[in-house]
Scaffold this active site. Sequence first.
Site, short mmCIF file in Angstrom:
data_model
loop_
_atom_site.label_atom_id
_atom_site.label_comp_id
_atom_site.label_asym_id
_atom_site.label_seq_id
_atom_site.Cartn_x
_atom_site.Cartn_y
_atom_site.Cartn_z
N GLU A 192 43.69 29.67 34.01
CA GLU A 192 43.65 31.11 33.86
C GLU A 192 44.96 31.67 33.31
OE1 GLU A 192 41.13 32.81 33.77
OE2 GLU A 192 39.69 31.46 34.70
N TYR A 211 43.58 40.48 36.94
CA TYR A 211 42.59 39.58 36.34
C TYR A 211 42.65 38.19 36.95
CZ TYR A 211 40.47 36.05 33.66
OH TYR A 211 39.74 34.95 33.35
N ASP A 261 38.87 41.14 32.02
CA ASP A 261 39.75 40.85 30.89
C ASP A 261 39.20 41.56 29.65
OD1 ASP A 261 37.48 39.45 30.37
OD2 ASP A 261 38.51 37.71 29.56
#
Length: 359
Positions: free
Chosen positions: A44, A127, A145
């Site tokens: 991520e 996020y 996102d």
Amino acid sequence: MNDEKLQSIDILTFRRDLVEWYKNNKRDLPWRQDQDPYKVWVSEVMLQQTKVDTVIPYFNRFINKFPTIEALAEADEQEVLKEWEGLGYYSRARNLQHAVREVATTYKGQVPNDPDELGALKGVGPYTKGAILSIAYNQPEPAVDGNVMRVLSRVLKIEDDITQQRTKKQFEACARKLIDPQDPSSFNQAVMELGALICTPKSPTCLLCPVQAHCQAFAVGVEEELPIKKKAKKQKKIAYVVLLVADEQGNYIIEKRKDSGLLANLWQFPMVPIEEIGWNHLENWVYGEFGFRVSLGKKQGELRHIFSHLIWQLEIYEARLIGEIVGEQRLQLVNKEELATYPFPVPHQKIMKTLFANE
DNA sequence: AATGCGGGGAA
DNA sequence: TTCCCAGCATT
């Protein structure tokens, strides 16, 4: 505020159509092999502002070199930056290692599953927090996102400027209501996968879209106009003279950049901001700044490098080292083999390549 | 709220 | 060229 927008679609069938499509069409990506919270985290962070295809080889190398929290916690920062070399936004790497060290000491090596603890870690914003909680721990937390804002702005026909923080919070509120409590992991990844494969920024493939029937923008033909996004301003240009300074043995002088700001803690060939220094004062400025004397040699070429917020215009010159370097610890004199072990930003990697090509 | 922070690929 | 990407930190 967007409750009325949400009521325009049938949430239950929207979830079902989206998640079913995802399960049948999802890409086989390295970080989808398991749900190891550490690997989810690394992926991520790498995926922040970076496309999947770019990340894949970096992720594989990184996990191979640092397979666990402990391995990354114990590594040297320079090693970590070397693995990140070329990926950009290098503070991501430094923040990640900083946070991983905190997890190793404070949380006994277990990535926290508490939203507040997780969100307090360096480099873990709204996020990334939601992504880790939903994907690794299957918690019904939103992970909004760029993809998600694009998809939802179209599905719900939301016409607010997505560069505004306020708007992003609206999307998070929407996502929290839309998310499938039965499978938060698949739902969040499904929205992003849809944004990457179908609901693309330009020319979205609405004819193949699993949630076309739910899409308010498609219904009135404005999908290409959404999302609304304010334009970024133009980059500033900065001109530098880059010095390739070699000694008699063919060692080159390299410089470590400051520990904050642009390309922090990466290495480069010495650069002179020529506009503010002026060609007449170049040699003197170099001596004052770096502690060595040079005489400028032949020009080797030019290079333009575009960052998101500025443009480097580089003129590359050979230079002869005169005398010794007087005590500058941020400088190193290294041969070509050693050169390859330091992390360099891409423009300086390119310079290095031309250096090797000439022999 | 605005700005700084990389680099690449697609159109 | 322009866009924008599985954003976050700092001010």
